[in-house]
Design a protein around this motif. Sequence first.
Motif, PDB file in Angstrom:
ATOM      1  N   ASN A  66       0.796  -1.227   0.000  1.00  0.00           N
ATOM      2  CA  ASN A  66       0.000   0.000   0.000  1.00  0.00           C
ATOM      3  C   ASN A  66       0.826   1.273   0.000  1.00  0.00           C
ATOM      4  O   ASN A  66       0.350   2.322  -0.428  1.00  0.00           O
ATOM      5  CB  ASN A  66      -0.904   0.048   1.233  1.00  0.00           C
ATOM      6  N   GLN A 107       3.038   4.230   2.311  1.00  0.00           N
ATOM      7  CA  GLN A 107       2.718   4.993   3.514  1.00  0.00           C
ATOM      8  C   GLN A 107       1.511   5.884   3.265  1.00  0.00           C
ATOM      9  O   GLN A 107       1.468   6.603   2.281  1.00  0.00           O
ATOM     10  CB  GLN A 107       3.917   5.851   3.921  1.00  0.00           C
ATOM     11  N   GLY A 108       0.563   5.860   4.146  1.00  0.00           N
ATOM     12  CA  GLY A 108      -0.634   6.683   4.001  1.00  0.00           C
ATOM     13  C   GLY A 108      -1.558   6.110   2.942  1.00  0.00           C
ATOM     14  O   GLY A 108      -1.312   5.054   2.379  1.00  0.00           O
ATOM     15  N   LYS A 109      -2.652   6.815   2.679  1.00  0.00           N
ATOM     16  CA  LYS A 109      -3.630   6.329   1.701  1.00  0.00           C
ATOM     17  C   LYS A 109      -3.461   6.977   0.339  1.00  0.00           C
ATOM     18  O   LYS A 109      -4.134   6.576  -0.609  1.00  0.00           O
ATOM     19  CB  LYS A 109      -5.043   6.565   2.220  1.00  0.00           C
ATOM     20  N   ASP A 110      -2.595   7.985   0.225  1.00  0.00           N
ATOM     21  CA  ASP A 110      -2.463   8.730  -1.028  1.00  0.00           C
ATOM     22  C   ASP A 110      -2.143   7.831  -2.215  1.00  0.00           C
ATOM     23  O   ASP A 110      -2.715   7.985  -3.285  1.00  0.00           O
ATOM     24  CB  ASP A 110      -1.368   9.801  -0.918  1.00  0.00           C
ATOM     25  N   TYR A 111      -1.204   6.911  -2.038  1.00  0.00           N
ATOM     26  CA  TYR A 111      -0.793   6.050  -3.140  1.00  0.00           C
ATOM     27  C   TYR A 111      -1.940   5.170  -3.615  1.00  0.00           C
ATOM     28  O   TYR A 111      -2.160   5.009  -4.814  1.00  0.00           O
ATOM     29  CB  TYR A 111       0.406   5.190  -2.741  1.00  0.00           C
ATOM     30  N   HIS A 139       3.814  12.768  -6.989  1.00  0.00           N
ATOM     31  CA  HIS A 139       4.425  13.489  -5.864  1.00  0.00           C
ATOM     32  C   HIS A 139       5.948  13.359  -5.853  1.00  0.00           C
ATOM     33  O   HIS A 139       6.561  13.285  -4.782  1.00  0.00           O
ATOM     34  CB  HIS A 139       3.851  13.026  -4.529  1.00  0.00           C
TER      35      HIS A 139
END
Length: 191
Positions: free
Chosen positions: A14, A16-20, A138
């Motif tokens: 996944n 780090q975080g939900k952005d990806y 990003h």
Amino acid sequence: MTIKRLAIYCGALNGQGKDYLVQAEKVGEWLAAHQIELVYGGGRHGLMGAVARGTLANGGIVHSVLTQELYDRGVALAGVTDRQIMPNMDRRKEMMMQMADGMIALPGGLGTLEEISQAASWVTVGDNAKPVAIYNYHGFYDELKKQLVAMNQAGFLEDLYLNNIYFGNSMDDILEFMKGYQVPHHRTYDK
């Protein structure tokens, strides 16, 4: 060049975080909206699963290319349009390149880097006549771009091949690059 199918290489994790994950799903939505079929590694986890689910949820077509070993481990995403089971990773990569009209790397790890590197390196020897692009979400691939420039400056990667790996921040820009892609002549050596 006509782009009907794209091979998307991306992480089976996944990140780090939900952005990806959110962005991978948006890429799938974009593919479906542009009626471009997805060719991918067949997994249900990570960015791979997100891009496939985003495509399917929006009426798109998804071609899963998975190794027998990974299929036996239960990583396959259900509901794909079709599934190809390959005996090993080398055949899987070859099949994905064969099925697609172009190759794109989203964020990922070593497997993603291996797949997009192979597609780009095969351009230099004349074994891949299809465009290769990096979706630089990003700035994820900024350091890779710097490394390729370092290879070029050190004399290991010609301008022609450096400039044929497209780094883009939007799928629209990547598609425009691919539509206008001109296959470079393969590398030659002094006899």
